[in-house]
Write a protein that holds these residues in place. Structure first.
Motif, PDB file in Angstrom:
ATOM      1  N   GLU A  35       0.850  -1.179   0.000  1.00  0.00           N
ATOM      2  CA  GLU A  35       0.000   0.000   0.000  1.00  0.00           C
ATOM      3  C   GLU A  35       0.891   1.236   0.000  1.00  0.00           C
ATOM      4  O   GLU A  35       2.107   1.134   0.057  1.00  0.00           O
ATOM      5  N   GLU A  36       0.273   2.406  -0.024  1.00  0.00           N
ATOM      6  CA  GLU A  36       1.031   3.652   0.020  1.00  0.00           C
ATOM      7  C   GLU A  36       0.537   4.511   1.167  1.00  0.00           C
ATOM      8  O   GLU A  36      -0.655   4.571   1.445  1.00  0.00           O
ATOM      9  N   SER A  37       1.489   5.178   1.833  1.00  0.00           N
ATOM     10  CA  SER A  37       1.154   6.115   2.903  1.00  0.00           C
ATOM     11  C   SER A  37       1.624   7.496   2.478  1.00  0.00           C
ATOM     12  O   SER A  37       2.810   7.714   2.257  1.00  0.00           O
ATOM     13  N   SER A  38       0.684   8.407   2.334  1.00  0.00           N
ATOM     14  CA  SER A  38       1.048   9.788   2.003  1.00  0.00           C
ATOM     15  C   SER A  38       0.556  10.691   3.126  1.00  0.00           C
ATOM     16  O   SER A  38      -0.171  10.249   4.014  1.00  0.00           O
ATOM     17  N   ALA A  39       0.942  11.934   3.083  1.00  0.00           N
ATOM     18  CA  ALA A  39       0.549  12.861   4.144  1.00  0.00           C
ATOM     19  C   ALA A  39      -0.974  12.967   4.255  1.00  0.00           C
ATOM     20  O   ALA A  39      -1.514  13.131   5.346  1.00  0.00           O
ATOM     21  N   ASP A  40      -1.673  12.848   3.142  1.00  0.00           N
ATOM     22  CA  ASP A  40      -3.133  12.964   3.147  1.00  0.00           C
ATOM     23  C   ASP A  40      -3.855  11.639   3.400  1.00  0.00           C
ATOM     24  O   ASP A  40      -4.988  11.625   3.857  1.00  0.00           O
ATOM     25  N   PHE A  41      -3.190  10.531   3.056  1.00  0.00           N
ATOM     26  CA  PHE A  41      -3.858   9.229   3.129  1.00  0.00           C
ATOM     27  C   PHE A  41      -2.963   8.186   3.793  1.00  0.00           C
ATOM     28  O   PHE A  41      -2.210   7.489   3.116  1.00  0.00           O
ATOM     29  N   PRO A  42      -3.022   8.047   5.132  1.00  0.00           N
ATOM     30  CA  PRO A  42      -2.236   7.004   5.797  1.00  0.00           C
ATOM     31  C   PRO A  42      -2.795   5.625   5.461  1.00  0.00           C
ATOM     32  O   PRO A  42      -3.940   5.505   5.015  1.00  0.00           O
ATOM     33  N   VAL A  43      -1.987   4.601   5.674  1.00  0.00           N
ATOM     34  CA  VAL A  43      -2.436   3.234   5.394  1.00  0.00           C
ATOM     35  C   VAL A  43      -3.491   2.812   6.401  1.00  0.00           C
ATOM     36  O   VAL A  43      -3.637   3.421   7.455  1.00  0.00           O
ATOM     37  N   GLY A  44      -4.201   1.737   6.076  1.00  0.00           N
ATOM     38  CA  GLY A  44      -5.209   1.204   6.981  1.00  0.00           C
ATOM     39  C   GLY A  44      -4.563   0.672   8.252  1.00  0.00           C
ATOM     40  O   GLY A  44      -3.345   0.626   8.382  1.00  0.00           O
ATOM     41  N   GLU A  45      -5.370   0.239   9.182  1.00  0.00           N
ATOM     42  CA  GLU A  45      -4.859  -0.202  10.474  1.00  0.00           C
ATOM     43  C   GLU A  45      -4.175  -1.560  10.420  1.00  0.00           C
ATOM     44  O   GLU A  45      -3.296  -1.844  11.209  1.00  0.00           O
ATOM     45  N   LYS A  46      -4.568  -2.434   9.507  1.00  0.00           N
ATOM     46  CA  LYS A  46      -3.992  -3.774   9.446  1.00  0.00           C
ATOM     47  C   LYS A  46      -2.839  -3.795   8.444  1.00  0.00           C
ATOM     48  O   LYS A  46      -3.008  -3.490   7.277  1.00  0.00           O
ATOM     49  N   ILE A  47      -1.654  -4.190   8.920  1.00  0.00           N
ATOM     50  CA  ILE A  47      -0.448  -4.241   8.102  1.00  0.00           C
ATOM     51  C   ILE A  47      -0.287  -5.642   7.527  1.00  0.00           C
ATOM     52  O   ILE A  47      -0.510  -6.638   8.210  1.00  0.00           O
ATOM     53  N   VAL A  48       0.111  -5.723   6.249  1.00  0.00           N
ATOM     54  CA  VAL A  48       0.415  -7.003   5.622  1.00  0.00           C
ATOM     55  C   VAL A  48       1.865  -7.343   5.981  1.00  0.00           C
ATOM     56  O   VAL A  48       2.784  -6.593   5.645  1.00  0.00           O
ATOM     57  N   LEU A  49       2.069  -8.436   6.710  1.00  0.00           N
ATOM     58  CA  LEU A  49       3.408  -8.825   7.134  1.00  0.00           C
ATOM     59  C   LEU A  49       4.312  -9.104   5.939  1.00  0.00           C
ATOM     60  O   LEU A  49       3.854  -9.535   4.885  1.00  0.00           O
ATOM     61  N   HIS A  50       5.619  -8.844   6.113  1.00  0.00           N
ATOM     62  CA  HIS A  50       6.636  -9.107   5.101  1.00  0.00           C
ATOM     63  C   HIS A  50       6.356  -8.360   3.802  1.00  0.00           C
ATOM     64  O   HIS A  50       6.560  -8.885   2.710  1.00  0.00           O
ATOM     65  N   SER A  51       5.885  -7.113   3.934  1.00  0.00           N
ATOM     66  CA  SER A  51       5.595  -6.255   2.795  1.00  0.00           C
ATOM     67  C   SER A  51       6.229  -4.893   3.019  1.00  0.00           C
ATOM     68  O   SER A  51       6.575  -4.523   4.136  1.00  0.00           O
ATOM     69  N   ALA A  52       6.361  -4.148   1.937  1.00  0.00           N
ATOM     70  CA  ALA A  52       6.851  -2.768   1.997  1.00  0.00           C
ATOM     71  C   ALA A  52       5.680  -1.834   1.712  1.00  0.00           C
ATOM     72  O   ALA A  52       4.724  -2.204   1.029  1.00  0.00           O
ATOM     73  N   TYR A  53       5.771  -0.636   2.246  1.00  0.00           N
ATOM     74  CA  TYR A  53       4.745   0.376   2.030  1.00  0.00           C
ATOM     75  C   TYR A  53       5.414   1.612   1.453  1.00  0.00           C
ATOM     76  O   TYR A  53       6.287   2.191   2.093  1.00  0.00           O
ATOM     77  N   ARG A  54       5.024   1.989   0.250  1.00  0.00           N
ATOM     78  CA  ARG A  54       5.548   3.220  -0.339  1.00  0.00           C
ATOM     79  C   ARG A  54       5.148   4.367   0.593  1.00  0.00           C
ATOM     80  O   ARG A  54       4.005   4.419   1.047  1.00  0.00           O
ATOM     81  N   ILE A  55       6.092   5.256   0.896  1.00  0.00           N
ATOM     82  CA  ILE A  55       5.814   6.319   1.857  1.00  0.00           C
ATOM     83  C   ILE A  55       6.419   7.630   1.371  1.00  0.00           C
ATOM     84  O   ILE A  55       7.497   7.652   0.786  1.00  0.00           O
TER      85      ILE A  55
END
Length: 99
Positions: free
Chosen positions: A62-82
Motif C-alpha cells: 500500500e502507500e502512505s502519504s501525508a493525506d492518506f495514511p495506510v489502513g490499520e492492518k499491516i500485511v506482514l513481510h511487505s513494503a509500504y511506499r511512503i
C-alpha cells in the motif's frame, strides 16, 4: 566575562530574540512517527537480511502519504511506499530512502 541582558517577552513579540535557557516541549509534534523522506516503510526484521549480492524483495502492499495514511492492518513481510511527512505504519520501524 560578558553578561547578556535577559528579559521576558510574549511569544508574539519574540522575533529576533534568543532563548536564555533550555526549554522542553510538553507534547510531541506531530503526535505520531512520520517519515523524513520518500521511500519504503518496512519492518527491520525483513530488511536486515539484505546484503550487496542478496537483496530482499518485498511486495508493495500500500502507500502512505501525508493525506492518506495506510489502513490499520499491516500485511506482514511487505513494503509500504511512503512520502515525506506521511505516518509510518505502527508495526513498521524503518524507512528505506528512495529520493
Amino acid at each position: 566575562m560578558c553578561l547578556i541582558e535577559t528579559r521576558v517577552v510574549a511569544t508574539s513579540d519574540s522575533l529576533g530574540y534568543v532563548l536564555a535557557e533550555k526549554t522542553l516541549a510538553t507534547i510531541s509534534s506531530p503526535p505520531y512517527t512520520n517519515s523524513a523522506l520518500d521511500g519504503f516503510a518496512v519492518s527491520w526484521q525483513d530488511a536486515e537480511k539484505t546484503r550487496e549480492n542478496y537483496p530482499v524483495v518485498l511486495p508493495i502492499a500500500e502507500e502512505s502519504s501525508a493525506d492518506f495514511p495506510v489502513g490499520e492492518k499491516i500485511v506482514l513481510h511487505s513494503a509500504y511506499r511512503i512520502s515525506t511527512g506521511a505516518i509510518v505504519p505502527e508495526d513498521l520501524d524503518s524507512v528505506v530512502p528512495k529520493e
